[in-house]
Write an enzyme that holds these catalytic residues in place. Structure first.
Site, PDB file in Angstrom:
ATOM      1  N   GLY A  76      58.989   9.069   1.105  1.00  8.92           N
ATOM      2  CA  GLY A  76      58.500   9.516   2.403  1.00  8.92           C
ATOM      3  C   GLY A  76      59.566   9.411   3.463  1.00  8.92           C
ATOM      4  O   GLY A  76      60.604   8.781   3.273  1.00  8.92           O
ATOM      5  N   ASP A  77      59.283  10.042   4.590  1.00  6.16           N
ATOM      6  CA  ASP A  77      60.178   9.947   5.728  1.00  6.16           C
ATOM      7  C   ASP A  77      59.369  10.129   7.001  1.00  6.16           C
ATOM      8  O   ASP A  77      58.343  10.817   6.999  1.00  6.16           O
ATOM      9  CB  ASP A  77      61.280  11.013   5.667  1.00  6.16           C
ATOM     10  CG  ASP A  77      62.428  10.657   6.590  1.00  6.16           C
ATOM     11  OD1 ASP A  77      63.187   9.739   6.245  1.00  6.16           O
ATOM     12  OD2 ASP A  77      62.528  11.262   7.674  1.00  6.16           O
ATOM     13  N   THR A  78      59.830   9.512   8.070  1.00  4.00           N
ATOM     14  CA  THR A  78      59.176   9.640   9.365  1.00  4.00           C
ATOM     15  C   THR A  78      60.233   9.976  10.410  1.00  4.00           C
ATOM     16  O   THR A  78      61.284   9.350  10.449  1.00  4.00           O
ATOM     17  CB  THR A  78      58.465   8.320   9.754  1.00  4.00           C
ATOM     18  OG1 THR A  78      57.467   8.039   8.763  1.00  4.00           O
ATOM     19  CG2 THR A  78      57.798   8.432  11.117  1.00  4.00           C
ATOM     20  N   SER A 113      56.256  12.518   6.406  1.00  5.99           N
ATOM     21  CA  SER A 113      56.170  13.373   5.224  1.00  5.99           C
ATOM     22  C   SER A 113      56.095  12.509   3.969  1.00  5.99           C
ATOM     23  O   SER A 113      56.497  11.351   3.976  1.00  5.99           O
ATOM     24  CB  SER A 113      57.402  14.268   5.135  1.00  5.99           C
ATOM     25  OG  SER A 113      58.560  13.449   5.024  1.00  5.99           O
TER      26      SER A 113
END
Length: 193
Positions: A76-78, A113
């Site tokens: 994931g990534d933010t 995401s």
């Protein structure tokens, strides 16, 4: 329910984030943590959600060829976006100050995401939450940076920390998305994966 559906699968969380790890525990999922070093660089033409999706997939690609048939990888990534500019993680206190000053008294978007990957398929998805910050004083910003060292957080803040408690007036969307994992979507997508 989800745990039963995934009983023959091994979940792998590719994240060192204690928050993401806690989310999976809170969803009552068994998982192991595997980390691979990835340089988080994205094409300069990408904006908003496309950046977050690109980075989540980039992190998953680091596992190409190493997944077993029964494994499901979660990456994931933010990112924090203001004025169509993505704010990453600050490198130092000066950068953290500039980011928080930029967010002060304004609204911004937080986009988180997720990439689910197995040997057979990949599923990418994201969620977006709008965050309203009050006008922060320089004393509040400096105190937060000194006491919380927010250098591992996009936009230089954690909603669950002091700055979120005193500075965020309201949000439109999921609190968990701002914390770094759209858990409602993760649950749904794992059920269907």
């Amino acid at each position: 329910m989800l745990k039963e559906k995934l009983k023959n699968k091994q979940l792998i969380l590719a994240s060192g984030s204690p928050r993401r790890q806690q989310f999976l525990k809170d969803l009552n999922l068994d998982f192991k943590i595997q980390l691979k070093s990835v340089e988080e660089i994205y094409p300069p033409n990408l904006k908003g959600a496309d950046i977050a999706l690109f980075l989540a997939e980039l992190k998953a690609k680091a596992f190409d060829g190493s997944l077993q048939d029964n494994e499901i990888l979660i990456t994931g990534d933010t990112i924090v976006c203001i004025d169509n500019i993505a704010l990453g993680k600050p490198k130092n206190a000066e950068e953290a100050y500039q980011m928080l000053e930029q967010l002060s008294g304004r609204t911004h978007e937080v986009i988180s995401s997720v990439c689910l990957k197995s040997t057979e398929k990949t599923k990418l998805f994201y969620d977006k939450t709008v965050v309203y910050f009050k006008k922060l004083t320089s004393e509040e910003i400096n105190s937060y940076i000194k006491n919380y060292q927010p250098f591992d957080k996009a936009g230089a803040y954690g909603i669950q920390e002091w700055i979120g408690q005193i500075g965020i007036e309201k949000i439109e969307g999921s609190y968990f998305t701002v914390m770094g994992m759209p858990t409602h979507l993760l649950y749904k997508e794992l059920m269907n994966f």
